[in-house]
Design an enzyme around this catalytic site. Structure first.
Site, PDB file in Angstrom:
ATOM      1  CB  SER A   1      -0.969  -0.041   1.193  1.00  0.00           C
ATOM      2  OG  SER A   1      -1.891   0.997   1.160  1.00  0.00           O
TER       3      SER A   1
ATOM      4  CG  ASP B   1      -2.773   3.827  -1.546  1.00  0.00           C
ATOM      5  OD1 ASP B   1      -3.460   3.665  -2.583  1.00  0.00           O
ATOM      6  OD2 ASP B   1      -2.870   3.080  -0.550  1.00  0.00           O
TER       7      ASP B   1
END
Length: 444
Positions: free
Chosen positions: A106, A246
């Site tokens: 992530s 992200d």
């Protein structure tokens, strides 16, 4: 237990060169997942879709994980680089899939990586599912139970990204972004190809940054955790809006036409005014959701339901209470009637629909309570309910007359996170700094 594995709030995550991301660890993990899947789905060859982000370690981890998956004859479909939410989206619309695996850490730096699993029908795995995989890992790694050797078997699905692009695009009116100049920061991550294509397909003029992944520059001074660069570009190019994703594409942060950052709380507020959701009565946030948003909802007789931090807790509350909208301040937003996990690209597009419908290009939302966040690196996550930590936190809370303090450990990193809200920014900052100083000393 030595060299065990455990699922955190967002799958299994850690340094990509350390356990369990070694060759032996990944083979054992792949075998554990494959055996669990064979039993759960009642199939000799459960079908799994694997996608990954742009980290240097991604291909190696994928290949070594597949070795283990083949030990129990999983039918592995490799879709290459693809956002984490796209993996779930694809397995949910193609009924031949049983589960999916996204290889990503992530928003973490490139030297970390992670493995997240999705059930094709229920999305998030249950804790019972996770425990079963952890138990099998103990057999195959710690107890060295013999694994059957199999050749590397997989099928590459080259068209996967186009299927995802077409699916999202089909949810919006053709060319509804025509005439709009939009800046996208793809964090040198998994959205770097698909996001610009989707926005262009819907008619936008797109300027993209963070779209040249090198394997080591994912999230590096870019993306949703570093919106500074995109802020300047939005103003300089007189763009209508900017969006920063992200590394794996399940988060999004927005920037309005004045260069002001709009976080997950703002995004929820804007989505709450969308024609599809303006009549809902409850919205799910977390313990870090700004108190100003809660106050704004109360004006409309709406309720903010708070959960622990972590999109799995938000998803669970939405499911339990049959609600439509929820999310985190960091930009994990779930629109449940689309899917029960965050998809930064879809959320950005839905947000634009709301902005257009309400003629709110400046993305005006609510008056925020001053909020300060400080992260402390810790070697060990000690129980904060024990003394002296509990006393330190209690004393800080008593010093705030109108506000909140949230102290918690990160679910994915060795960090202690301190968040303070107060009637003024100065008070919030002073309390946060003093609390950080006292807890750092106590945790030494």
């Amino acid at each position: 237990m030595k060299n065990a594995i455990s699922f955190g709030t967002d799958g299994i995550r850690g340094n990509s060169e350390k356990h369990p991301f070694t060759k032996d660890g990944l083979k054992a993990l792949g075998a554990s997942i494959s055996r669990w899947a064979s039993e759960k789905y009642g199939k000799n060859s459960p079908k799994v879709l694997i996608g990954y982000d742009t980290r240097l370690s991604g291909i190696r981890i994928k290949n070594e994980l597949i070795e283990g998956l083949n030990c129990f004859h999983a039918d592995v479909i490799d879709c290459g680089i693809l956002p984490t939410p796209a993996v779930y989206r694809l397995i949910s619309i193609d009924e031949s899939f049983d589960f999916g695996i996204a290889i990503s850490a992530s928003h973490n730096p490139f030297n970390d990586n992670g493995i997240k699993l999705f059930d094709a029908k229920k999305c998030k795995l249950s804790r019972q599912d996770e425990e079963k995989i952890e138990q099998y890992f103990d057999l195959y790694f710690n107890k060295h139970e013999l694994l059957v050797e199999n050749s590397d078997k997989r099928t590459e699905w080259i068209e996967a990204s186009q299927v995802y692009i077409d699916f999202i695009s089909s949810k919006f009116s053709q060319n509804y972004l025509s005439g709009m100049s939009i800046i996208l920061d793809c964090a040198n991550g998994a959205t770097f190809e698909v996001a610009p294509q989707i926005f262009k397909k819907l008619g936008a003029t797109v300027i993209t940054i963070g779209s040249a992944p090198s394997g080591i520059n994912i999230n590096e001074k870019c993306g949703s955790t570093h919106p500074e660069r995109i802020k300047d570009l939005v103003v300089r190019n007189k763009a209508v809006v900017g969006f920063a994703f992200d590394g794996d594409g399940d988060r999004v942060i927005a920037i309005n036409n004045l260069g002001q950052v709009k976080d997950g709380d703002d995004i929820l507020a804007i989505l709450a005014q969308h024609p599809d959701y303006k009549n809902i009565s409850d919205i799910v946030g977390t313990i870090t959701t700004n108190q100003g948003f809660e106050a704004e909802l109360h004006k409309s007789n709406k309720t903010l339901i708070r959960t622990q931090v972590g999109d799995k807790y938000v998803a669970a509350a939405l499911e339990e209470k049959n609600l439509s909208l929820g999310g985190e301040t960091c930009g994990h937003i779930i629109i449940k009637d689309y899917m029960p996990t965050g998809d930064g690209i879809f959320v950005a597009l839905k947000m634009l629909e709301s902005i257009i419908a309400n003629q709110n290009l400046e993305m005006k939302t609510f008056d925020k309570y001053p909020q300060v966040s400080i992260n402390i690196v810790v070697k060990e996550k000690r129980d904060l309910s024990n003394q002296p930590y509990s006393d330190i936190i209690k004393k800080a809370q008593e010093s705030i007359k109108d506000g909140r303090i949230v102290v918690r450990y990160s679910g994915t990193e060795n960090l202690l996170r301190i968040m303070t809200e107060a009637e003024s920014g100065e008070i919030a900052r002073d309390i946060a700094q003093n609390l950080a100083k006292d807890l750092t000393k106590a945790l030494e």
